[in-house]
Design a protein around this motif. Sequence first.
Motif, PDB file in Angstrom:
ATOM      1  N   GLY A 291       1.024  -1.052   0.091  1.00  0.00           N
ATOM      2  CA  GLY A 291       0.136   0.549   0.016  1.00  0.00           C
ATOM      3  C   GLY A 291       1.442   1.146   0.212  1.00  0.00           C
ATOM      4  N   ILE A 292       1.837   1.194   0.618  1.00  0.00           N
ATOM      5  CA  ILE A 292       3.140   2.346   1.304  1.00  0.00           C
ATOM      6  C   ILE A 292       3.716   2.294  -0.353  1.00  0.00           C
ATOM      7  N   CYS A 293       3.728   1.539  -0.982  1.00  0.00           N
ATOM      8  CA  CYS A 293       4.772   1.447  -2.280  1.00  0.00           C
ATOM      9  C   CYS A 293       3.962   2.262  -3.310  1.00  0.00           C
ATOM     10  N   ASN A 316      -1.206   5.323 -13.265  1.00  0.00           N
ATOM     11  CA  ASN A 316      -2.003   6.270 -12.435  1.00  0.00           C
ATOM     12  C   ASN A 316      -2.791   5.584 -11.581  1.00  0.00           C
ATOM     13  N   SER A 317      -3.754   4.682 -12.590  1.00  0.00           N
ATOM     14  CA  SER A 317      -5.441   4.341 -12.154  1.00  0.00           C
ATOM     15  C   SER A 317      -4.364   3.000 -11.452  1.00  0.00           C
ATOM     16  N   ASN A 322      -4.350   0.254  -6.638  1.00  0.00           N
ATOM     17  CA  ASN A 322      -3.571  -1.073  -5.763  1.00  0.00           C
ATOM     18  C   ASN A 322      -3.108  -1.103  -4.283  1.00  0.00           C
ATOM     19  N   ALA A 323      -3.722   0.594  -4.610  1.00  0.00           N
ATOM     20  CA  ALA A 323      -2.776   1.232  -2.877  1.00  0.00           C
ATOM     21  C   ALA A 323      -4.133   1.214  -2.149  1.00  0.00           C
ATOM     22  N   TYR A 348      -6.716   6.841   0.430  1.00  0.00           N
ATOM     23  CA  TYR A 348      -8.107   7.692   0.429  1.00  0.00           C
ATOM     24  C   TYR A 348      -7.827   9.460  -0.134  1.00  0.00           C
ATOM     25  N   MET A 349      -7.381  10.234   1.009  1.00  0.00           N
ATOM     26  CA  MET A 349      -6.994  11.136   0.982  1.00  0.00           C
ATOM     27  C   MET A 349      -6.346  12.094   0.281  1.00  0.00           C
TER      28      MET A 349
END
Length: 483
Positions: A291-293, A316-317, A322-323, A348-349
């Motif tokens: 998630g961080i990556c 980007n999508s 994936n994030a 989410y932000m």
Amino acid sequence: MSDILKNSLMDRLLKFQCHFTWDLLGEDVDINNVEERLNDQVVFLPDTLKHRMYNLLAYLKHLTGDHEEALLQLQKAEAQIQESSITEDADVRTTVIYANFAWVFYHQNQFIKCFTYAKKVDTILKQYESPPKKNTLLLDIYGEQGWTYLSFTGEYYQWAAECFEKALELDPEDPELNSGLAMAVYRMEGFSFRSKKTSKSFPLLERAVKLNPTDTVLKALLALKYLDMKNYNQGTLLIEQALQEQPESPYVLRYVATFYKRRGQMQKAIAMFKKVLSLTPTSSAAHYQLGICYKSLIKMPKALEGQSTRDIMQQNSEAIANAIFHSEKAVELNRSSVAGHILLTNVYMKVNDYQRAKEVVGKTLTLKNIKCDEKQELHHKWANYLMNSRKSESEAVRHFKEVIEIQSQTWFGKHAIKKLESLAETMIVQNSMDATGHALLGYVHQQRGQGIAAMKYYNKALLLEPDNQEYLEACSALQTTIS
């Protein structure tokens, strides 16, 4: 059994050193998550260490009320000791196991079996009550306790370090105990906001690697410390050694991936974390790191201006999808993870999903195990988002104040005060008759302990809004401190 005999047996059990007397509280712990990690360790760690995993798994089963399964895990622990033990002190390693057996039988109201195992523990303790044999017993118990704390949750890492330190006073050259202390201190530093350039774990890791030259996890941890000190060559050398020596260990791969992530090599990091996930599919930690990556690869709309080709938009999508997926999965697999919830909020932000971000912020702040500095971090990030992306100054002010009023000396509190000061000054420049701006400067000075200046600004605010109850109460409180 009479209450007198039952209480007498309980008093006896409370004197034993085992998981039931080590204050391993389960109220604020995601037991399923800890259990998943331990089951992975049973698969991937050496056989000589597995009895520890079975011991802790038995205790976790006790916490969930499944005492039959707890007994099965203890039987596995005992069998593992018998299969792997090659020393004359093998019975020492069963002391904790037998004590756990006694406790489980006690909770099942099987008092005869409880008494039988309590007697076994007493027999071993009596055999090792005098030096130098006593040191052998203490070393095993301190070691078992230390590794148990290290395998439980981060709240217990300090206790783990203390156990290893006690053991090393008895045998300073023990490789495994040196390894345990180095890992405990390394993990504690991961929770600290202090500079990574100063590290207590670095010399401990160097010593541990020297005593454990085949331990690839230690090499990987030491590589990360070299990276913190910007010694890239030595760090890369160690990380490549660790990967070459044990390319299928999820624990080594996890730290190799972390090394690449810190160096900004995100695609290599993602490939490694995905390999970790293929070996340990239910690892919330692997999902968290992915998630961080992927979050780091998300490009903001302004960054896409002028280069919005189909490939870049597609990339980007995919990064966004994936994030979100991996961050949500990390929380799903470990619902007590504060870090996971904060990451999900950040994702989410970043994609400007206000409603979902708001929901996660609310859930995170209600977690029982959330610390003061974590609350500050969350309020601070949320306040910045509200101010910059939502243009909601009043809500941002409320959350910046939440940061300040949490009594924890961190960067977040100091920065929140500066943010409020800058915001207040902007309000007054735009409208000198803005009571909110003057009151906000009053609040800022009040937080800095500048009572007279604070009173001056609150009085200005009251001249503009004479009936404002908040300003009246603030002046009243200040009057008592400066009179």
